[in-house]
Design a protein around this motif. Structure first.
Motif, mmCIF file in Angstrom:
data_model
loop_
_atom_site.group_PDB
_atom_site.id
_atom_site.type_symbol
_atom_site.label_atom_id
_atom_site.label_comp_id
_atom_site.label_asym_id
_atom_site.label_seq_id
_atom_site.Cartn_x
_atom_site.Cartn_y
_atom_site.Cartn_z
ATOM 1 N N GLU A 50 -24.568 57.436 16.832
ATOM 2 C CA GLU A 50 -23.261 57.936 17.243
ATOM 3 C C GLU A 50 -22.246 57.149 17.725
ATOM 4 N N ALA A 51 -22.539 56.165 18.445
ATOM 5 C CA ALA A 51 -21.617 55.160 18.748
ATOM 6 C C ALA A 51 -21.264 54.158 17.833
ATOM 7 N N ALA A 52 -22.220 53.800 16.732
ATOM 8 C CA ALA A 52 -21.653 52.988 15.686
ATOM 9 C C ALA A 52 -21.133 53.481 14.573
ATOM 10 N N ARG A 53 -21.454 54.785 14.299
ATOM 11 C CA ARG A 53 -21.175 55.316 12.950
ATOM 12 C C ARG A 53 -19.917 55.095 12.604
ATOM 13 N N GLU A 54 -19.709 54.776 11.366
ATOM 14 C CA GLU A 54 -18.343 54.461 10.427
ATOM 15 C C GLU A 54 -18.194 55.894 9.835
ATOM 16 N N PRO A 55 -17.470 56.558 9.951
ATOM 17 C CA PRO A 55 -17.418 57.944 9.155
ATOM 18 C C PRO A 55 -17.056 57.853 7.811
ATOM 19 N N ARG A 56 -16.807 56.703 7.190
ATOM 20 C CA ARG A 56 -16.424 56.555 5.720
ATOM 21 C C ARG A 56 -17.869 56.276 5.252
ATOM 22 N N VAL A 57 -18.794 55.757 5.753
ATOM 23 C CA VAL A 57 -20.149 55.356 5.184
ATOM 24 C C VAL A 57 -20.929 56.336 5.761
ATOM 25 N N PRO A 58 -21.761 57.180 4.808
ATOM 26 C CA PRO A 58 -22.759 57.990 5.191
ATOM 27 C C PRO A 58 -24.257 57.608 5.150
ATOM 28 N N ALA A 59 -24.225 56.262 6.043
ATOM 29 C CA ALA A 59 -25.462 55.627 6.126
ATOM 30 C C ALA A 59 -25.572 54.774 7.588
#
Length: 199
Positions: A155-164
């Motif tokens: 959750e902390a690292a997620r990049e919303p534009r990248v689904p991975a």
């Protein structure tokens, strides 16, 4: 809206097909990896591949229904990572999650533990980006056997534009609105990782 699915075979058929495909690529060796699909949103329910099975040999019945925390609803032994699948769905609104163990994802995480920069590649459009003239960071997070800890890191690292996201020393988590789209995203991310590994 996702239709309610209560029949394991109905939920498991697309997961068995996708698992066989990924296994044929060598991305789910042994009994590694797991897949899930949302079967209901209210309350949240997922069908997750059962634990300890050869993913090249799954049948449509080889799934376990879990709740929004990844706990089995009607018994069975889901993947130990079912809680992370549920967390990804809650965070992203995805309809399906793929977890594969690829050599490229582990190798690239070792090279780039702070994240893998992807730029100026036509294949980025396969992740929903508007054109090839983009730069995004594919997150890399440290592994943990505690799915709560791993979920917090994701959750902390997620990049919303990248689904991975890549889990260091472990593998790749990818998601999409349905199993087909999650498969496409997985194939695109893996292609990008394989390319970066060779340059």
């Amino acid at each position: 809206m996702t239709a309610v699915v209560t029949d394991p075979a109905e939920a498991g058929a697309p997961l068995a097909a996708e698992a066989a495909r990924f296994a044929s690529f060598g991305w789910m060796r042994g009994t590694s990896g797991n897949l899930s699909v949302v079967t209901d949103r209210d309350p949240l329910r997922l069908a997750v591949t059962a634990s300890g099975l050869d993913k090249s040999e799954l049948t449509p019945a080889d799934v376990v229904f879990v709740d929004g925390d990844g706990a089995p609803v009607d018994g069975g032994n889901p993947s130990a990572e079912a809680a992370l699948h549920a967390r990804v769905v809650r965070l992203t609104g995805a309809g399906a999650v793929v977890h594969v163990h690829t050599v490229a994802s582990v190798a690239m995480a070792r090279r780039h533990p702070q994240g893998i920069v992807l730029r100026d590649l036509e294949m980025l459009k396969g992740l929903g980006l508007p054109d090839h003239e983009q730069e995004v960071l594919l997150p890399v997070i440290a592994n943990s056997q505690d799915m709560g800890v791993l979920g917090d890191r994701l959750e902390a690292a997620r990049e919303p534009r990248v689904p991975a996201v890549v889990v260091a020393g472990h593998g790749l988590y990818v998601w999409g609105r349905d199993p087909r789209r999650a498969r496409h995203h997985t194939e695109v991310v893996e292609w990008l990782l394989e390319l970066e590994l060779t340059v």
